[in-house]
Design a protein around this motif. Sequence first.
Motif, PDB file in Angstrom:
ATOM      1  N   ASN A  11      13.988  62.689  42.369  1.00 58.69           N
ATOM      2  CA  ASN A  11      13.499  62.238  41.062  1.00 58.69           C
ATOM      3  C   ASN A  11      14.175  63.000  39.930  1.00 58.69           C
ATOM      4  O   ASN A  11      15.055  63.836  40.167  1.00 58.69           O
ATOM      5  CB  ASN A  11      11.967  62.319  40.987  1.00 58.69           C
ATOM      6  CG  ASN A  11      11.443  63.728  41.064  1.00 58.69           C
ATOM      7  OD1 ASN A  11      12.147  64.693  40.810  1.00 58.69           O
ATOM      8  ND2 ASN A  11      10.181  63.865  41.406  1.00 58.69           N
ATOM      9  N   ALA A  12      13.766  62.726  38.704  1.00 57.02           N
ATOM     10  CA  ALA A  12      14.405  63.299  37.510  1.00 57.02           C
ATOM     11  C   ALA A  12      14.363  64.822  37.488  1.00 57.02           C
ATOM     12  O   ALA A  12      15.230  65.451  36.885  1.00 57.02           O
ATOM     13  CB  ALA A  12      13.759  62.727  36.254  1.00 57.02           C
ATOM     14  N   VAL A  41      16.147  52.406  42.893  1.00 59.84           N
ATOM     15  CA  VAL A  41      16.630  53.362  41.886  1.00 59.84           C
ATOM     16  C   VAL A  41      17.110  52.631  40.630  1.00 59.84           C
ATOM     17  O   VAL A  41      16.710  52.982  39.515  1.00 59.84           O
ATOM     18  CB  VAL A  41      17.765  54.242  42.469  1.00 59.84           C
ATOM     19  CG1 VAL A  41      18.435  55.061  41.370  1.00 59.84           C
ATOM     20  CG2 VAL A  41      17.225  55.158  43.558  1.00 59.84           C
ATOM     21  N   SER A  42      17.941  51.621  40.793  1.00 68.46           N
ATOM     22  CA  SER A  42      18.547  50.962  39.619  1.00 68.46           C
ATOM     23  C   SER A  42      17.538  50.188  38.775  1.00 68.46           C
ATOM     24  O   SER A  42      17.709  50.063  37.562  1.00 68.46           O
ATOM     25  CB  SER A  42      19.690  50.043  40.051  1.00 68.46           C
ATOM     26  OG  SER A  42      19.204  48.959  40.805  1.00 68.46           O
ATOM     27  N   ASN A  44      14.281  51.071  38.505  1.00 76.28           N
ATOM     28  CA  ASN A  44      13.163  51.956  38.150  1.00 76.28           C
ATOM     29  C   ASN A  44      11.826  51.380  38.617  1.00 76.28           C
ATOM     30  O   ASN A  44      10.852  51.305  37.857  1.00 76.28           O
ATOM     31  CB  ASN A  44      13.109  52.221  36.645  1.00 76.28           C
ATOM     32  CG  ASN A  44      14.256  53.084  36.194  1.00 76.28           C
ATOM     33  OD1 ASN A  44      14.719  53.958  36.917  1.00 76.28           O
ATOM     34  ND2 ASN A  44      14.745  52.838  35.002  1.00 76.28           N
ATOM     35  N   GLU A  52      11.373  59.397  36.848  1.00 76.97           N
ATOM     36  CA  GLU A  52      11.874  58.272  37.637  1.00 76.97           C
ATOM     37  C   GLU A  52      12.731  58.740  38.804  1.00 76.97           C
ATOM     38  O   GLU A  52      13.233  59.867  38.816  1.00 76.97           O
ATOM     39  CB  GLU A  52      12.654  57.317  36.746  1.00 76.97           C
ATOM     40  CG  GLU A  52      13.890  57.919  36.132  1.00 76.97           C
ATOM     41  CD  GLU A  52      14.518  57.015  35.084  1.00 76.97           C
ATOM     42  OE1 GLU A  52      15.758  56.935  35.079  1.00 76.97           O
ATOM     43  OE2 GLU A  52      13.796  56.420  34.291  1.00 76.97           O
ATOM     44  N   THR A  54      16.045  58.932  40.715  1.00 81.51           N
ATOM     45  CA  THR A  54      17.402  58.910  40.183  1.00 81.51           C
ATOM     46  C   THR A  54      18.479  58.802  41.243  1.00 81.51           C
ATOM     47  O   THR A  54      19.622  58.488  40.922  1.00 81.51           O
ATOM     48  CB  THR A  54      17.669  60.177  39.361  1.00 81.51           C
ATOM     49  OG1 THR A  54      17.498  61.322  40.191  1.00 81.51           O
ATOM     50  CG2 THR A  54      16.742  60.255  38.154  1.00 81.51           C
ATOM     51  N   GLN A  55      18.127  59.074  42.504  1.00 80.07           N
ATOM     52  CA  GLN A  55      19.160  59.141  43.543  1.00 80.07           C
ATOM     53  C   GLN A  55      18.541  58.889  44.913  1.00 80.07           C
ATOM     54  O   GLN A  55      17.412  59.289  45.175  1.00 80.07           O
ATOM     55  CB  GLN A  55      19.774  60.543  43.504  1.00 80.07           C
ATOM     56  CG  GLN A  55      20.801  60.840  44.518  1.00 80.07           C
ATOM     57  CD  GLN A  55      21.278  62.294  44.416  1.00 80.07           C
ATOM     58  OE1 GLN A  55      20.801  63.065  43.585  1.00 80.07           O
ATOM     59  NE2 GLN A  55      22.206  62.660  45.264  1.00 80.07           N
TER      60      GLN A  55
END
Length: 70
Positions: A11-12, A41-42, A44, A52, A54-55
């Motif tokens: 996450n972020a 991921v893309s 959200n 969010e 992120t990876q």
Amino acid sequence: MTKTLEMVFRNAEGKEVTLSLADPKEDLTKAEVDTVMQQIVSRNIFITKAGELTQTVEARIRTRDAVALA
């Protein structure tokens, strides 16, 4: 035996987040899982307390046997 698909994301804040799905289909491929994880991921789709996703990190199928003791 029970099976669970575990999809691990970052996450972020850099923390790992695991989404688990019970009883994945038997012929599930790595490519199918990778595609879904990238879409999560893309788009959200999920947001955690720490931000969010992120990876993508990894995906695995965990199996568990439970035996009743008499």
